[in-house]
Write a protein that holds these residues in place. Structure first.
Motif, mmCIF file in Angstrom:
data_model
loop_
_atom_site.group_PDB
_atom_site.id
_atom_site.type_symbol
_atom_site.label_atom_id
_atom_site.label_comp_id
_atom_site.label_asym_id
_atom_site.label_seq_id
_atom_site.Cartn_x
_atom_site.Cartn_y
_atom_site.Cartn_z
ATOM 1 N N THR A 149 33.194 -9.258 -19.847
ATOM 2 C CA THR A 149 33.229 -10.454 -20.692
ATOM 3 C C THR A 149 32.353 -10.282 -21.927
ATOM 4 O OG1 THR A 149 33.538 -11.796 -18.701
ATOM 5 C CG2 THR A 149 32.883 -12.957 -20.706
ATOM 6 N N ASP A 150 31.171 -9.690 -21.735
ATOM 7 C CA ASP A 150 30.239 -9.485 -22.852
ATOM 8 C C ASP A 150 30.850 -8.580 -23.918
ATOM 9 O OD1 ASP A 150 28.388 -11.041 -21.570
ATOM 10 O OD2 ASP A 150 27.204 -9.367 -20.781
ATOM 11 N N LYS A 153 33.811 -10.289 -25.722
ATOM 12 C CA LYS A 153 33.341 -11.333 -26.635
ATOM 13 C C LYS A 153 32.808 -10.711 -27.931
ATOM 14 C CE LYS A 153 30.129 -15.259 -26.910
ATOM 15 N NZ LYS A 153 29.042 -15.999 -26.215
ATOM 16 N N GLU A 157 34.561 -11.040 -31.708
ATOM 17 C CA GLU A 157 33.823 -11.570 -32.849
ATOM 18 C C GLU A 157 33.883 -10.604 -34.039
ATOM 19 O OE1 GLU A 157 31.617 -14.169 -35.171
ATOM 20 O OE2 GLU A 157 32.655 -14.511 -33.275
ATOM 21 N N ALA A 184 25.544 -12.009 -29.360
ATOM 22 C CA ALA A 184 26.426 -11.305 -28.410
ATOM 23 C C ALA A 184 25.837 -9.954 -28.020
ATOM 24 C CB ALA A 184 27.811 -11.136 -29.019
#
Length: 610
Positions: A149-150, A153, A157, A184
């Motif tokens: 997920t990190d 994300k 971006e 992030a």
């Protein structure tokens, strides 16, 4: 040439007629030059914007590849298509920005755009340099889903910010803030750090792998920040400006040797066969138009010239789009002429349709054909009272021209892609080999990054892109002409994977201080080079037109790859995390390159050779 068929002059000599056509060409050249003087930045800005959007799409597709995927193969195919498009745009931008500097000298605008372009090239390389061992990553992310997920994300971006820059490329104050990316990265760094605190050796190895991946994402962030800074129109120092001597090595000079014509006067030349097909199709089309006494037989010729391309797949697609577009345009025009009976409105609609048609010709050929048909019909409506007859002949001529183009392309001196795909594979492999040798030399000698490494990197990306385009053309051809397509596809994917691994290695050693190259490194590099040379030798003799294979089983030479021993020894002999990360990345990529070279050797060994 087509207009010469349309209008036979009774009052002008041939040379006078040719002179007027020449004056028309000069007028268009003058108009184009004048427009360029009024808006010299238009081409640069448009190509740069398209490159930003393609880069954003590329990053977003990479994001989707992270973690277990049910349809990873289609995403990788999409990635190869985007990479080919990006490489083409890079070539165009390279020529625009470097040639303009050579012809008009340095300017702050051109220098800033050139530096932005360099950052975009490095963004692509760094994106390609993501881990290529998806099996390992799938296992890791299934155990630690928060890391997946990190990363997603963060990449999302980055992609979003590139698109935002495109919308406001000349308004730096409207660029998105760096805050989101910084947050992030911080979150990702903290989650990765948790693995380091685990006691198991396996977790520490995963930590090193993720740290290297995190380093790449940090580099992406730095490049994005530099792009924003450059687009803010800063004053550049002499250190920022790149010298022309280095730049000219990145563009190829056009060869105008007359021997090129003689070399292409052969049935081995794709362009020669295309020229013959085009000539035959044009004469057949004109003959059909005269025989059946069509109103405007030159429309058949025009359709043939516009549709026919050296590639079968592109000709087939354009034929279909042209026919559909013409039918839609004819239907719309038929409806409008019943409602409108004003020549001034016809003229306005004709001009408007033509502008829309040319603006869409590169993006949507079907829509472009629709508006070209509308334009032609409305212009003829001014001088021809029986407009329905014009529409009828326009449709018939287009259908004949499109059908003729397809039939001639299919059965007259066809140039199927499998006849040349071997050359494309070999060129890509040679470029990758040269890139690998440059990386190998730089890793051993250290010092400043040589221009030759960057030139070899550019050539490797270009040739791999050409290989992807050649395979896409092959995939569009009839199944009976797709000889060995599964094996060829595997070679294409291996070449892409090889370039990804090279990009990973190149990016790391250029941006980090590295230790001295060991004897094991030199030995493994030589083994990889030997494998690549053997594959190149085999590819010279492979005939992909032959549908047979020799069926022999390749037996690799014994070679003890010391991956585990070296990685473990490095970790146990020093406490330096930087050295651990270097050992893990360099040896993982070398192992991957070695495995890919063995796969290529095994794959090419089974083919029949001439």
């Amino acid at each position: 040439m087509v207009l010469s068929f349309a209008h036979t002059s009774e009052n002008l000599e041939v040379y006078q007629y040719a002179l007027f056509i020449g004056v028309g060409g000069l007028w268009y050249l003058l108009l184009s030059t004048l427009w360029f003087q009024l808006n010299p930045k238009a081409q640069t800005e448009q190509t740069l914007n398209e490159t930003f959007l393609l880069t954003a799409d590329f990053l977003d597709t990479r994001r989707q590849l992270i973690g277990d995927q049910p349809d990873r193969e289609s995403l990788q195919t999409q990635l190869m298509t985007l990479q080919s498009a990006l490489t083409e745009h890079h070539e165009t931008l390279r020529e625009i920005l470097i040639l303009s500097r050579k012809s008009s000298g340095k300017s702050n605008y051109q220098s800033r755009r050139l530096l932005v372009f360099i950052q975009l090239v490095e963004l692509l390389e760094t994106a390609i340099a993501n881990p290529v061992n998806y099996d390992k990553m799938d296992v890791l992310f299934s155990k630690y889903p928060e890391l997946k997920t990190d990363f997603q994300k963060l990449i999302l971006e980055l992609s979003y910010q590139l698109r935002s820059i495109t919308k406001n490329i000349n308004k730096s104050k409207l660029f998105p803030s760096n805050r989101m990316l910084s947050d992030a990265l911080k979150t990702l760094e903290n989650d990765i750090l948790k693995l380091k605190n685990e006691n198991q050796t396996e977790d520490y190895e995963r930590y090193l792998m993720l740290q290297n991946l995190l380093d790449y994402q940090k580099k992406q962030f730095e490049k994005l920040k530099k792009i924003k800074w450059l687009l803010g129109n800063p004053e550049l120092s002499s250190d920022d400006i790149i010298k022309n001597e280095k730049l000219k090595r990145f563009i190829g000079s056009q060869d105008y040797d007359p021997k090129l014509i003689l070399r292409n006067l052969s049935f081995r030349s794709t362009i020669f066969k295309h020229s013959l097909r085009l000539a035959v199709a044009v004469m057949l089309g004109y003959g059909i138009g005269l025989f059946f006494d069509f109103q405007n037989p030159y429309w058949i010729i025009l359709t043939v010239i516009v549709i026919m391309r050296p590639s079968y797949g592109l000709t087939k697609t354009r034929s279909k789009d042209r026919m559909i577009g013409t039918l839609i345009g004819a239907a719309l025009a038929s409806g409008l002429v019943f409602l409108i009976n004003d020549p001034y409105v016809y003229g306005a609609l004709g001009v408007l349709s033509l502008v829309i048609a040319f603006s869409m010709v590169q993006k949507n050929y079907k829509a472009s054909a629709t508006f070209i048909t509308l334009s032609v019909i409305f212009i003829y409506a001014i001088i021809q009272p029986d407009i329905l007859k014009v529409i009828q002949f326009r449709v018939i001529d287009t259908l004949i021209g499109a059908t003729l183009s397809y039939m001639v392309m299919r059965w007259l001196w066809p140039a199927w892609s499998f006849m040349e795909i071997g050359d494309n594979i070999r060129d890509s492999l040679k470029a990758n080999t040269a890139f690998f040798k440059s990386i190998n030399t730089f890793y051993q000698k250290k010092g400043l990054v040589p221009t030759s490494l960057k030139v070899n990197r550019k050539e490797a990306f270009l040739q791999t892109s050409n290989l992807s385009s050649a395979f896409q053309r092959m995939a569009q051809e009839p199944e009976s002409k797709q000889n060995h397509i599964d094996d060829i596809y595997e070679l294409v994917v291996i070449n892409h994977s090889f370039l990804s691994s090279l990009a990973s290695l190149s990016s790391y050693i250029q941006n980090h201080t590295t230790t001295e190259a060991s004897e094991d490194f030199i030995a493994v590099s030589e083994k990889i080079n030997n494998n690549l040379d053997k594959v190149c030798t085999l590819l010279k003799d492979i005939n992909f037109e032959d549908s047979r294979i020799n069926g022999s089983i390749y037996k690799p030479e014994p070679f003890d790859f010391p991956f585990d021993r070296i990685a473990n020894d490095t970790i146990s002999q020093t406490d330096s995390e930087r050295t651990h990360k270097e050992a893990h990345l360099v040896w993982e990529q070398l192992y991957w390159l070695f495995s890919l070279s063995e796969k290529m050797l095994k794959l090419t060994s089974k083919f029949k050779v001439d």
